[in-house]
Write an enzyme that holds these catalytic residues in place. Structure first.
Site, mmCIF file in Angstrom:
data_model
loop_
_atom_site.group_PDB
_atom_site.id
_atom_site.type_symbol
_atom_site.label_atom_id
_atom_site.label_comp_id
_atom_site.label_asym_id
_atom_site.label_seq_id
_atom_site.Cartn_x
_atom_site.Cartn_y
_atom_site.Cartn_z
ATOM 1 N N ASP A 22 0.850 -1.195 0.000
ATOM 2 C CA ASP A 22 0.000 0.000 0.000
ATOM 3 C C ASP A 22 0.886 1.245 0.000
ATOM 4 O OD1 ASP A 22 -1.907 1.952 0.388
ATOM 5 O OD2 ASP A 22 -2.072 1.572 2.550
ATOM 6 N N ASN A 24 -0.276 4.518 -0.167
ATOM 7 C CA ASN A 24 -0.880 5.776 0.301
ATOM 8 C C ASN A 24 -1.615 5.676 1.633
ATOM 9 O OD1 ASN A 24 -2.997 4.275 -0.552
ATOM 10 N ND2 ASN A 24 -3.872 5.801 -1.931
ATOM 11 N N ASP A 26 -4.053 3.870 2.781
ATOM 12 C CA ASP A 26 -5.483 3.575 2.941
ATOM 13 C C ASP A 26 -5.738 2.110 3.303
ATOM 14 O OD1 ASP A 26 -5.017 2.271 0.566
ATOM 15 O OD2 ASP A 26 -6.455 3.405 -0.617
ATOM 16 N N ASP A 30 -1.804 -1.169 -3.927
ATOM 17 C CA ASP A 30 -2.153 -0.408 -5.131
ATOM 18 C C ASP A 30 -1.039 -0.518 -6.166
ATOM 19 O OD1 ASP A 30 -0.208 1.527 -4.144
ATOM 20 O OD2 ASP A 30 -1.777 2.107 -2.714
ATOM 21 N N ASP A 201 -9.973 -15.627 -16.854
ATOM 22 C CA ASP A 201 -10.758 -16.068 -15.701
ATOM 23 C C ASP A 201 -11.945 -16.926 -16.164
ATOM 24 O OD1 ASP A 201 -11.246 -15.562 -12.736
ATOM 25 O OD2 ASP A 201 -13.172 -14.922 -13.546
ATOM 26 N N GLU A 275 -7.773 -20.252 -17.150
ATOM 27 C CA GLU A 275 -8.245 -20.858 -15.912
ATOM 28 C C GLU A 275 -9.419 -21.741 -16.318
ATOM 29 O OE1 GLU A 275 -10.255 -19.943 -11.570
ATOM 30 O OE2 GLU A 275 -10.960 -18.941 -13.353
HETATM 31 C C1 GLC Z 1 -12.080 -17.138 -10.771
HETATM 32 C C2 GLC Z 1 -11.234 -16.276 -9.870
HETATM 33 C C3 GLC Z 1 -11.946 -16.113 -8.554
HETATM 34 C C4 GLC Z 1 -13.283 -15.468 -8.805
HETATM 35 C C5 GLC Z 1 -14.085 -16.256 -9.816
HETATM 36 C C6 GLC Z 1 -15.265 -15.478 -10.316
HETATM 37 O O1 GLC Z 1 -12.197 -18.430 -10.316
HETATM 38 O O2 GLC Z 1 -9.967 -16.827 -9.731
HETATM 39 O O3 GLC Z 1 -11.201 -15.366 -7.646
HETATM 40 O O4 GLC Z 1 -14.002 -15.387 -7.603
HETATM 41 O O5 GLC Z 1 -13.329 -16.558 -10.951
HETATM 42 O O6 GLC Z 1 -14.827 -14.430 -11.136
HETATM 43 CA CA CA Z 2 -3.532 2.072 -1.262
#
Ligand code: GLC
Ligand code: CA
Length: 535
Positions: A22, A24, A26, A30, A201, A275
């Site tokens: 991080d 900044n 918060d 980032d 994803d 994935e």
């Molecule tokens: C994939 C991501 C996971 C996310 C899911 C829905 O499996 O790795 O983190 O929750 O997709 O987008």
């Molecule tokens: Ca931050």
């Protein structure tokens, strides 16, 4: 001779931006924080980083709920920060892989907001899966979300929309050409900003079939699909053969189109990794056919026990299956969706397995913090943020434990991650795992990773396949050792709790823990340890 493309046998470091550094105060990591610490990543000896999503998002699912895929969420910075990060990575010789989330958008995306307003039958609703309720008011089918609860939510006028994940993540309708057109725009956008590849994803999820049919065991199916729900392997496999919303043939047409886009950048070597958790495992190879994607994740090591037979089967099968399509396997021991490997199988075992896997052909993914041997964070229920925790009413604890921010240095929590309050608490007991501490300790996990990655680079990258010297026997109780040879290197792993004498020639290069003693002309490999020897 033309050298192999950069991604073929790369080591790729996965950064979960919210948990890295991080800049900044918060309490959330980032992009500026990542850029400032890329030298650390480079010194690990990896080839590339993969960044989990940092796009505009209400963050209901850790940024995997994308409201604008071509902009940066203010919590992470802005587009100029993204550009600086990519440029700095390139300066340091690191490639950058961005995450792309094509199965769903956030309900805050302007398309979904427009769909809500436009009403039933509209072109706006046709970008998602909107259907009328059954005559009795129930949803169109009985599917259960992967995060628990029904995978349908109802809107004001009574229609339902499909969401395989959280209700804030409406699934996109990939039969609508507008959807692909928009994603192609996103791919070009990030490639033009400088990224070298994409992690796709839920790559197996885009195309749905039988959306109006019920599934015979929706709850079982939803459990079988979760890496964090334990289940008998046979029961799981049987259920996984029945998923109507994953791994449909239509997804491959999409990736063939995307591949043409990647290849159109003729001077760039743009890659993509899917994935795609599919069943039976042979189906995964379809994603890496010559005209599709470059890599597909192998998730088997995320759940495999530390057992010679189990590991041998997983590794051998993955190498063989990939070879049928001329691809190399990928290896991952941890990621942001699964328990950290050190907690799951034990810290010595995790070191041994990492060293074992670093010797194998193909690409290795390392989840930030894995190099430190981090365990899962210990959290109170009040800390948790994973939608699966809320949607199962706390029955499933969810994935926050693996997402606790990294400890960098100093004596007290939050160990340099932030000057504020970290978004998930970092235990004081993590002092032993700080980068600063591990840098000073030659026996640390961090040293092992650096050492192993540089030896891999020096002796193994591009060395072709492996030859098993000792593989376990089905039905035998004394399966303690796994041994393979690759190039000049012999890799031995002792999965048992007793030191094992081995006949191995050559000089010891590295051992994951303990000391390799000579005995009667043989070498003694410590319990739960892995060692590399060079001829
Ligand atoms: C994939 C991501 C996971 C996310 C899911 C829905 O499996 O790795 O983190 O929750 O997709 O987008
Ligand atoms: Ca931050």
């Amino acid at each position: 001779m033309k050298s192999a493309p950069w991604w073929k046998e790369a080591t790729i470091y996965q950064i979960y931006p919210r948990s890295f550094v991080d800049s900044n105060g918060d309490g959330e990591g980032d992009l500026v924080g990542i850029t400032a610490n890329l030298e650390y990543v480079q010194q690990l000896g990896v080839d590339a980083i993969w960044l989990s999503p940092f796009y505009t998002s209400p963050n209901k699912d850790g940024g995997y709920d994308v409201a604008d895929p071509r902009d940066v969420d203010p919590r992470f910075g802005n587009l100029a920060d993204a550009k600086k990060l990519i440029d700095r990575a390139h300066e340091l010789g690191l490639r950058v892989i961005a995450d792309i989330v094509p199965n769903h958008f956030s309900d805050q995306h302007h398309w979904f907001q427009a769909a809500l307003k436009a009403g039933r039958g509209s072109a706006e609703r046709a970008r998602f899966h909107f259907y009328d309720a059954n005559p009795d008011g129930t949803p169109p089918n009985n599917w259960i979300s992967l995060f628990g609860g029904p995978s349908w939510s109802q809107v004001e006028d009574g229609q339902y929309y499909l969401h395989l994940f959280d209700s804030s993540q409406p699934d996109l309708n990939w039969e609508n050409p507008e959807v692909n057109a928009d994603f192609e725009k996103t791919l070009h956008f990030w490639i033009n900003l400088g990224v070298d590849g994409f992690r796709i994803d839920v790559a197996h999820g885009l195309v749905k079939e039988d959306v109006l049919k019920n599934h015979p065991d929706p709850q079982g199916l939803s459990n079988a699909l979760r890496l964090d729900v334990a289940m008998d392997a046979q029961a799981r496999n049987a259920l996984l053969l029945t998923v109507p919303y994953f791994d449909r043939q239509g997804v491959h047409e999409i990736y063939r189109k995307w591949r043409k886009i990647f290849d159109s950048y003729t001077d760039r070597q743009i890659m993509a990794v899917a994935e795609a958790w599919v069943h039976p495992p042979v189906n995964a190879t379809r994603y890496v056919r010559a005209d599709e994607l470059h890599q597909v994740f192998n998730f088997d090591l995320l759940t495999a026990e530390f057992d010679a037979l189990v590991l041998y089967d997983v590794i051998d099968r993955s190498i063989e299956l990939n070879a049928t399509v001329n691809a190399l396997p990928t290896w991952a021991l941890s990621n942001h969706d699964s328990p950290r490997v050190a907690s799951r199988i034990g810290s010595e075992q995790a070191r041994a397995l990492a060293l074992f896997v670093f010797g194998l052909p193909g690409s290795t993914y390392i989840f930030a913090g894995q190099e430190l041997g981090l365990p899962d964070g210990e959290l109170e229920d009040s800390d948790r943020q994973d939608p699966s925790f809320f949607r199962t009413k706390g029955k499933v604890k969810g994935r926050d434990g693996a997402r606790v921010p990294l400890p960098w240095g100093g004596d007290s929590t939050p160990f340099g991650f932030t000057t504020g309050k970290p978004w998930l608490p970092i235990s004081q007991s993590w002092q032993e795992f700080t980068v600063e501490n591990e840098n000073q300790n030659p026996k640390s996990s961090l040293h092992l990773y650096k050492n192993a990655l540089s030896l891999r680079q020096m002796h193994l990258t591009g060395q072709g396949g492996i030859e098993w010297i000792e593989s376990p026997q089905h039905g035998s109780k004394s399966n303690a050792l796994l041994i393979y040879k690759r190039g000049d290197i012999t890799v031995l792993m002792n999965v048992s709790d007793i030191a094992q004498e081995c006949d191995v020639d050559g000089k010891l290069l590295v051992v994951s823990s303990g000391v390799v003693d000579p005995h009667n002309g043989k070498k003694v490999i410590p319990a739960r340890s892995c060692a590399w020897f060079i001829a």
